[in-house]
Each structure stands twice: as structure tokens, then as C-alpha cells.
Motif scaffolding. Structure first.
Motif, PDB file in Angstrom:
ATOM      1  N   GLY A 224      82.432  59.285 114.426  1.00 28.22           N
ATOM      2  CA  GLY A 224      82.018  57.666 114.716  1.00 28.22           C
ATOM      3  C   GLY A 224      80.825  57.490 114.059  1.00 28.22           C
TER       4      GLY A 224
ATOM      5  N   ASN B 284      84.766  56.685 108.612  1.00 27.78           N
ATOM      6  CA  ASN B 284      85.412  56.859 109.889  1.00 27.78           C
ATOM      7  C   ASN B 284      87.089  57.454 109.467  1.00 27.78           C
ATOM      8  OD1 ASN B 284      83.633  56.591 111.025  1.00 27.78           O
ATOM      9  ND2 ASN B 284      84.213  54.545 112.323  1.00 27.78           N
TER      10      ASN B 284
ATOM     11  N   TYR C 283      83.676  48.766 111.271  1.00 26.76           N
ATOM     12  CA  TYR C 283      84.041  49.583 112.154  1.00 26.76           C
ATOM     13  C   TYR C 283      85.525  49.416 113.344  1.00 26.76           C
ATOM     14  CZ  TYR C 283      83.546  52.819 116.504  1.00 26.76           C
ATOM     15  OH  TYR C 283      83.808  53.465 116.932  1.00 26.76           O
TER      16      TYR C 283
ATOM     17  N   LYS D 165      89.121  51.693 112.942  1.00 26.10           N
ATOM     18  CA  LYS D 165      89.421  52.456 113.928  1.00 26.10           C
ATOM     19  C   LYS D 165      90.958  51.802 114.159  1.00 26.10           C
ATOM     20  CE  LYS D 165      86.564  54.699 115.481  1.00 26.10           C
ATOM     21  NZ  LYS D 165      86.701  56.030 115.516  1.00 26.10           N
TER      22      LYS D 165
END
Length: 316
Positions: free
Chosen positions: A110, A130, A191, A195
């Protein structure tokens, strides 16, 4: 309930009404936090671990610590930079040359880049590490996983470590080209987008594996909000008192790794694919994450990008 599950993993590395037989596994992002704990649990189970790492010194320390606890642990450390396509290709070539089984692939690494920065391939760093890095790594190792499952009769399992924060992303902010090279950067949004992409990748690949009747499952997990380096990096932007209070609500690394280990190891997970888990239970992800057409679109865009950049033929 979660505490009981965690103690079962930690003390016996069995539980969950049985555990699947495993020969080899790969955990990326294993030099600290959840990844290191996941590697420890798998090693305790007797799994031969391949640990891809950018920082070889940190990886060596993790390996040493695991082997102090479990002297028979079989761990191989190989260098990789998941933000670099060239580095991923080099790692996969080195790994495949070892000719060892690959039953489990845990995409755990990550990155949370507080400011806009780009990878050597000119993509936004958080998304490159990621999502794009995990996508390419999985593509290049997928045939090996399928072959291992066929030869051993043991189900192959891929686990994408995501986050509940994926649900913050709205459809109008999920644009592939803008995520690659954003004009207006927001670190939390970047981020969350990466994800979300991890979940969509898992769902699309699960559909593809089912279509070809491959003995491979792929699921995504939310580990919880864990006391990791990502959290510590942000201590400066909140007061010490707020950080102290928040830290008491965070999970330990062993708690954070529990869902990953459950999905990777439990016999109860046999045949379960394309699902999202939190606290060792199946959970609901966002509507966008569950959109099959959007997942397929993202997969096609990503694969086209990889073809173009690497000019390499990835087996369909």
C-alpha cells in the motif's frame, strides 16, 4: 468474536473448521505492518514464502524475525518496486525461474502519497503502486497459479487488500485517464480510487477464472483501520491528543491481518470468489465496486495500457 478468531490463527494456524493444504505463497508489501504479520502466519503454517520487497534490508529483518520464531520457515526475498513495470517484469522472471509452486498470491502493498508524484512510467504514484502494479504482477503470475492448481489439485487463491475507504469514491471521479495523470490531486481520493480499483480487479478476474473453469479464486478484503506506517505518516496533520484517542480505536497488525489470512487459508473459503470481506465475514462493498460492467471496462483499459507501455504479449 473477532478476538476468538484471531487467537485461533495465532496459536494454531488452523481453526475456521479446517485449513487448506498449501505449498507456496507470495506476499507483497511484507516488510512491515499487515504484510509482515501475514507472512508470519503463513510461514507458521509451513507455507514456503516468497517476499517481494523494495527495501531488501527491511525484508531481511522481517525474514530473520520470522525464522527466530519459526526456525524451519522457508522464506525467499526478491527485489521489486511495484510502481515500476520494468521492476515487476524482472521480479516475475526471477520468480518463475525458481520453478516453485504458487498457491497463494496476496496483493497487500500500500502507498499513500501525500503530494502529487509520478512513477517512472509517468503515472500517479498511489494508483501506480496500489493498483497498476498489483494488476501487472497478477497478470504475469496467473498462468503459474493456474498450472500449480491443476498439477497439485489445490485451489489457488488471490487476495487483494483493499479498504472500506473505497466507498467514498463517486462514479464521476472514477476516470481512468484522470487517475493516471490527475490535474487536481487529492491524496485521500487517490488512495480511495486505488482501493476501489483493487476490488473491481478482483471481481472481474473472478468472473474470468470461472468462465475458463480454472481452480483459482480471487477476493478482496478490508483489514480495518490498522496501526501501520500509513497512519503514522499522517500524525503531523492532526493534534497529538486526537492521534492518541484515534490510536486506541485502531486495530493491531495481527487483527488487521486476520481477514487476509482467513480468506487465504480457511477451508470454508473453498470455491468462494469475487467477494469482499471484513472482520473475517463477507461484507457489502459499494454499488460502484459491485458494478460488473465498470469492472470489465477498467480491466480492458488497464490491459490496453500495459500492452502499449510494455509491448509485451500477456496470455489471454
Amino acid at each position: 468474536m473477532l478476538r476468538n478468531i484471531l487467537s485461533i490463527i495465532d496459536k494454531n494456524v488452523v481453526g475456521f473448521e479446517g485449513i487448506m493444504r498449501i505449498e507456496g505463497g507470495e506476499v507483497n508489501g511484507a516488510t512491515s505492518g499487515i504484510g509482515a504479520e501475514t507472512a508470519r502466519v503463513l510461514a507458521k503454517r509451513g507455507v514456503k514464502i516468497v517476499m517481494p520487497a523494495r527495501d531488501l534490508r527491511k525484508a531481511a529483518r522481517v525474514k530473520e524475525n520470522i525464522q527466530k520464531e519459526h526456525p524451519k520457515a522457508d522464506i525467499i526475498v526478491l527485489e521489486i518496486d511495484l510502481s515500476s513495470f520494468a521492476s515487476i517484469k524482472k521480479f516475475c522472471s526471477e520468480f518463475l525461474s525458481l520453478e516453485i509452486p504458487l498457491n497463494i498470491l496476496i496483493n497487500n502493498a500500500g502507498k499513500f502519497s501525500q503530494k502529487l508524484e509520478f512513477s517512472e512510467d509517468k503515472f500517479e504514484m498511489t494508483f501506480a503502486t496500489n493498483y497498476l502494479g498489483h494488476f501487472l504482477l497478477t497478470e504475469l503470475l496467473l498462468e503459474k497459479m493456474i498450472d500449480t492448481a491443476r498439477q497439485t489439485g489445490v485451489e489457488g487463491r488471490i487476495v487483494n487488500v483493499s479498504s472500506v475507504i473505497h466507498s467514498w469514491v463517486k462514479k464521476d471521479h472514477f476516470d481512468f485517464n484522470r487517475m493516471l495523470q490527475p490535474k487536481h490531486y487529492n491524496a485521500t481520493r487517490a488512495y480511495a480510487q486505488s482501493k476501489l480499483a483493487n476490488i473491481m480487479h478482483a471481481n472481474e478476474l473472478a468472473t474470468q477464472m470461472k468462465a475458463i473453469d480454472a481452480n483459482i479464486t480471487i477476493n478482496s478484503v478490508h483489514p480495518g483501520i490498522v496501526k501501520t506506517g500509513i497512519i503514522r505518516d499522517h500524525k503531523g496533520i492532526i493534534t497529538d491528543s486526537m492521534f492518541f484517542v484515534a490510536s486506541k480505536l485502531l486495530k493491531s497488525t495481527s487483527q488487521g491481518a486476520s481477514t487476509t489470512c482467513y480468506v487465504a487459508l480457511s477451508a470454508k473459503m473453498e470455491g468462494v470468489s469475487g467477494r469482499y470481506f471484513a472482520d473475517c465475514n463477507e461484507s457489502r462493498c459499494s454499488a460502484l465496486a459491485s458494478d460488473d460492467s465498470e469492472a470489465h471496462k477498467l480491466w480492458k483499459q488497464t490491459r490496453a495500457l500495459i500492452y502499449k507501455r510494455l509491448r509485451t504479449e500477456i496470455k489471454s
